[in-house]
Design a protein around this motif. Structure first.
Motif, PDB file in Angstrom:
ATOM      1  N   ARG A  18       1.050  -1.634  -8.858  1.00  0.00           N
ATOM      2  CA  ARG A  18       1.744  -0.603  -8.068  1.00  0.00           C
ATOM      3  C   ARG A  18       2.122   0.612  -8.915  1.00  0.00           C
ATOM      4  N   ASP A  19       1.192   0.993  -9.787  1.00  0.00           N
ATOM      5  CA  ASP A  19       1.368   2.198 -10.606  1.00  0.00           C
ATOM      6  C   ASP A  19       0.590   3.326  -9.938  1.00  0.00           C
ATOM      7  N   GLY A  20       1.277   4.055  -9.071  1.00  0.00           N
ATOM      8  CA  GLY A  20       0.634   5.101  -8.286  1.00  0.00           C
ATOM      9  C   GLY A  20       0.025   6.210  -9.107  1.00  0.00           C
ATOM     10  N   ASP A  21       0.707   6.631 -10.172  1.00  0.00           N
ATOM     11  CA  ASP A  21       0.187   7.720 -11.002  1.00  0.00           C
ATOM     12  C   ASP A  21      -1.110   7.319 -11.697  1.00  0.00           C
ATOM     13  N   LEU A  22      -1.117   6.129 -12.273  1.00  0.00           N
ATOM     14  CA  LEU A  22      -2.322   5.658 -12.961  1.00  0.00           C
ATOM     15  C   LEU A  22      -3.456   5.414 -11.969  1.00  0.00           C
ATOM     16  N   ALA A  23      -3.134   4.845 -10.816  1.00  0.00           N
ATOM     17  CA  ALA A  23      -4.157   4.597  -9.791  1.00  0.00           C
ATOM     18  C   ALA A  23      -4.751   5.915  -9.300  1.00  0.00           C
ATOM     19  N   LEU A  24      -3.895   6.906  -9.086  1.00  0.00           N
ATOM     20  CA  LEU A  24      -4.373   8.207  -8.629  1.00  0.00           C
ATOM     21  C   LEU A  24      -5.260   8.865  -9.680  1.00  0.00           C
ATOM     22  N   ASP A  25      -4.847   8.826 -10.922  1.00  0.00           N
ATOM     23  CA  ASP A  25      -5.645   9.412 -12.001  1.00  0.00           C
ATOM     24  C   ASP A  25      -7.015   8.735 -12.099  1.00  0.00           C
ATOM     25  N   ALA A  26      -7.025   7.411 -12.048  1.00  0.00           N
ATOM     26  CA  ALA A  26      -8.290   6.670 -12.136  1.00  0.00           C
ATOM     27  C   ALA A  26      -9.163   6.943 -10.914  1.00  0.00           C
ATOM     28  N   SER A  27      -8.548   7.054  -9.743  1.00  0.00           N
ATOM     29  CA  SER A  27      -9.295   7.337  -8.522  1.00  0.00           C
ATOM     30  C   SER A  27      -9.923   8.724  -8.569  1.00  0.00           C
ATOM     31  N   LEU A  28      -9.160   9.702  -9.023  1.00  0.00           N
ATOM     32  CA  LEU A  28      -9.702  11.062  -9.128  1.00  0.00           C
ATOM     33  C   LEU A  28     -10.873  11.121 -10.101  1.00  0.00           C
ATOM     34  N   CYS A  86     -12.642   6.502  -2.650  1.00  0.00           N
ATOM     35  CA  CYS A  86     -11.596   7.056  -3.517  1.00  0.00           C
ATOM     36  C   CYS A  86     -10.663   7.974  -2.727  1.00  0.00           C
ATOM     37  N   SER A  87     -11.214   8.751  -1.814  1.00  0.00           N
ATOM     38  CA  SER A  87     -10.374   9.601  -0.958  1.00  0.00           C
ATOM     39  C   SER A  87      -9.437   8.751  -0.095  1.00  0.00           C
ATOM     40  N   GLU A  88      -9.952   7.642   0.425  1.00  0.00           N
ATOM     41  CA  GLU A  88      -9.122   6.732   1.221  1.00  0.00           C
ATOM     42  C   GLU A  88      -8.004   6.135   0.367  1.00  0.00           C
ATOM     43  N   LEU A  89      -8.324   5.788  -0.862  1.00  0.00           N
ATOM     44  CA  LEU A  89      -7.312   5.252  -1.776  1.00  0.00           C
ATOM     45  C   LEU A  89      -6.239   6.298  -2.057  1.00  0.00           C
ATOM     46  N   GLU A  90      -6.656   7.520  -2.290  1.00  0.00           N
ATOM     47  CA  GLU A  90      -5.699   8.594  -2.566  1.00  0.00           C
ATOM     48  C   GLU A  90      -4.746   8.800  -1.393  1.00  0.00           C
ATOM     49  N   ALA A 146       2.208   5.848   0.028  1.00  0.00           N
ATOM     50  CA  ALA A 146       2.843   4.678  -0.593  1.00  0.00           C
ATOM     51  C   ALA A 146       2.590   3.419   0.238  1.00  0.00           C
ATOM     52  N   ASP A 147       1.402   3.342   0.823  1.00  0.00           N
ATOM     53  CA  ASP A 147       0.995   2.183   1.615  1.00  0.00           C
ATOM     54  C   ASP A 147       0.224   1.246   0.684  1.00  0.00           C
ATOM     55  N   TRP A 148       0.951   0.357   0.032  1.00  0.00           N
ATOM     56  CA  TRP A 148       0.348  -0.496  -0.985  1.00  0.00           C
ATOM     57  C   TRP A 148      -0.598  -1.533  -0.398  1.00  0.00           C
ATOM     58  N   ALA A 149      -0.352  -1.966   0.824  1.00  0.00           N
ATOM     59  CA  ALA A 149      -1.280  -2.901   1.463  1.00  0.00           C
ATOM     60  C   ALA A 149      -2.631  -2.224   1.681  1.00  0.00           C
ATOM     61  N   ALA A 150      -2.607  -0.993   2.174  1.00  0.00           N
ATOM     62  CA  ALA A 150      -3.856  -0.245   2.376  1.00  0.00           C
ATOM     63  C   ALA A 150      -4.509   0.077   1.036  1.00  0.00           C
ATOM     64  N   ALA A 151      -3.698   0.447   0.051  1.00  0.00           N
ATOM     65  CA  ALA A 151      -4.242   0.767  -1.279  1.00  0.00           C
ATOM     66  C   ALA A 151      -4.939  -0.450  -1.874  1.00  0.00           C
TER      67      ALA A 151
END
Length: 117
Positions: A34-44, A62-66, A72-77
């Protein structure tokens, strides 16, 4: 604006394919933690490389993940991160030019059977 040579494009695609698991691993780990910043950076990072490689489905995932991260929908992420992970082998197969059984056209007999049932 100059065009990339076919050799450069092939080299980029080969590098992308070889490194694809390394691009996906940080996404899966970050979403799990649940590290949103790291997940977003890796997704981008993966999204950009996928766009350049012509891997449009991976780019879309990746767009869907972003979006899930922005909400902040962690289930969807988590679900999208899993879809990204599952898509890797299919994408690697497509990049090597190997036929994919899932995209074989239906034979007329199969189609007739499907219509009749």
């Amino acid at each position: 604006m100059s065009q990339a040579s076919p050799e450069a494009a092939e080299s980029f695609a080969a590098d992308y394919m070889a490194l694809l698991p390394r691009f996906v691993e940080p996404i899966v780990r970050a979403v799990g933690a649940r590290d949103g910043d790291l997940a977003l950076d890796a997704s981008l990072n993966l999204k950009t490389k996928s766009w350049l490689a012509g891997a449009l489905r991976m780019n879309q995932l990746c767009s869907e993940l972003e979006l899930a991260l922005a909400l902040a929908d962690w289930a969807a992420a988590k679900a999208v991160a899993r879809d990204i992970e599952v898509h890797v082998p299919r994408l690697q197969k497509a990049l090597t030019g190997a036929p994919d059984d899932a995209f074989r056209p239906l034979r007329p007999r199969t189609l007739q059977t499907a219509i009749a049932s």
